[in-house]
Design a protein around this motif. Sequence first.
Motif, PDB file in Angstrom:
ATOM      1  N   ILE A  22       0.856  -1.182   0.000  1.00 19.84           N
ATOM      2  CA  ILE A  22       0.000   0.000   0.000  1.00 19.84           C
ATOM      3  C   ILE A  22       0.892   1.232   0.000  1.00 19.84           C
ATOM      4  O   ILE A  22       1.927   1.258   0.684  1.00 19.84           O
ATOM      5  CB  ILE A  22      -0.962   0.010   1.213  1.00 19.84           C
ATOM      6  N   THR A  23       0.525   2.214  -0.777  1.00 25.61           N
ATOM      7  CA  THR A  23       1.241   3.489  -0.787  1.00 25.61           C
ATOM      8  C   THR A  23       0.430   4.483   0.018  1.00 25.61           C
ATOM      9  O   THR A  23      -0.761   4.669  -0.236  1.00 25.61           O
ATOM     10  CB  THR A  23       1.457   3.990  -2.225  1.00 25.61           C
ATOM     11  N   MET A  24       1.081   5.104   0.981  1.00 24.27           N
ATOM     12  CA  MET A  24       0.403   6.063   1.850  1.00 24.27           C
ATOM     13  C   MET A  24       1.069   7.422   1.713  1.00 24.27           C
ATOM     14  O   MET A  24       2.250   7.522   1.365  1.00 24.27           O
ATOM     15  CB  MET A  24       0.421   5.556   3.285  1.00 24.27           C
ATOM     16  N   THR A  25       0.295   8.472   1.986  1.00 20.57           N
ATOM     17  CA  THR A  25       0.780   9.834   1.806  1.00 20.57           C
ATOM     18  C   THR A  25       0.531  10.684   3.047  1.00 20.57           C
ATOM     19  O   THR A  25      -0.207  10.299   3.943  1.00 20.57           O
ATOM     20  CB  THR A  25       0.069  10.508   0.614  1.00 20.57           C
ATOM     21  N   ASP A  26       1.155  11.863   3.047  1.00 20.28           N
ATOM     22  CA  ASP A  26       0.932  12.909   4.053  1.00 20.28           C
ATOM     23  C   ASP A  26       1.139  12.432   5.491  1.00 20.28           C
ATOM     24  O   ASP A  26       0.213  12.415   6.289  1.00 20.28           O
ATOM     25  CB  ASP A  26      -0.470  13.491   3.870  1.00 20.28           C
ATOM     26  N   PRO A  27       2.377  12.085   5.850  1.00 21.41           N
ATOM     27  CA  PRO A  27       2.635  11.575   7.201  1.00 21.41           C
ATOM     28  C   PRO A  27       2.633  12.663   8.262  1.00 21.41           C
ATOM     29  O   PRO A  27       2.824  13.839   7.965  1.00 21.41           O
ATOM     30  CB  PRO A  27       4.032  10.985   7.079  1.00 21.41           C
ATOM     31  N   GLN A  28       2.434  12.239   9.505  1.00 23.80           N
ATOM     32  CA  GLN A  28       2.653  13.117  10.651  1.00 23.80           C
ATOM     33  C   GLN A  28       4.136  13.011  10.983  1.00 23.80           C
ATOM     34  O   GLN A  28       4.702  11.921  10.977  1.00 23.80           O
ATOM     35  CB  GLN A  28       1.822  12.663  11.844  1.00 23.80           C
ATOM     36  N   GLN A  29       4.791  14.146  11.277  1.00 22.79           N
ATOM     37  CA  GLN A  29       6.224  14.158  11.563  1.00 22.79           C
ATOM     38  C   GLN A  29       6.466  14.567  13.002  1.00 22.79           C
ATOM     39  O   GLN A  29       5.810  15.458  13.525  1.00 22.79           O
ATOM     40  CB  GLN A  29       6.941  15.143  10.644  1.00 22.79           C
ATOM     41  N   GLU A  30       7.431  13.899  13.622  1.00 22.24           N
ATOM     42  CA  GLU A  30       7.789  14.207  15.002  1.00 22.24           C
ATOM     43  C   GLU A  30       9.293  14.022  15.161  1.00 22.24           C
ATOM     44  O   GLU A  30       9.855  13.019  14.726  1.00 22.24           O
ATOM     45  CB  GLU A  30       7.035  13.248  15.930  1.00 22.24           C
ATOM     46  N   LYS A  31       9.960  14.993  15.767  1.00 21.63           N
ATOM     47  CA  LYS A  31      11.403  14.889  16.013  1.00 21.63           C
ATOM     48  C   LYS A  31      11.641  14.023  17.246  1.00 21.63           C
ATOM     49  O   LYS A  31      10.961  14.161  18.260  1.00 21.63           O
ATOM     50  CB  LYS A  31      12.031  16.265  16.235  1.00 21.63           C
ATOM     51  N   THR A  32      12.631  13.135  17.159  1.00 23.87           N
ATOM     52  CA  THR A  32      12.990  12.295  18.295  1.00 23.87           C
ATOM     53  C   THR A  32      14.090  12.977  19.101  1.00 23.87           C
ATOM     54  O   THR A  32      14.659  13.973  18.674  1.00 23.87           O
ATOM     55  CB  THR A  32      13.476  10.906  17.828  1.00 23.87           C
TER      56      THR A  32
END
Length: 68
Positions: A22-32
């Motif tokens: 599956i191809t997914m788009t528009d991720p949520q981003q978070e800095k570690t």
Amino acid sequence: MKKSILVISGLLISQLVMAGQITMTDPQQEKTENGKTLCTYENSQYVFTYVTKGQCPYAKTFDTQDSE
């Protein structure tokens, strides 16, 4: 006749190979804490996480068996 059977067989096999992705788009981003980026791709059926050093790719293809 043989050519059309070969083409139909090729189409069916290619669909079976791609069925587990599956191809997914528009991720949520978070800095570690260590400065990397955690990318979370999700929809109503799947959740995938991906860690990268830079920006999250807008679109990414995953194997459906790897879903959390």
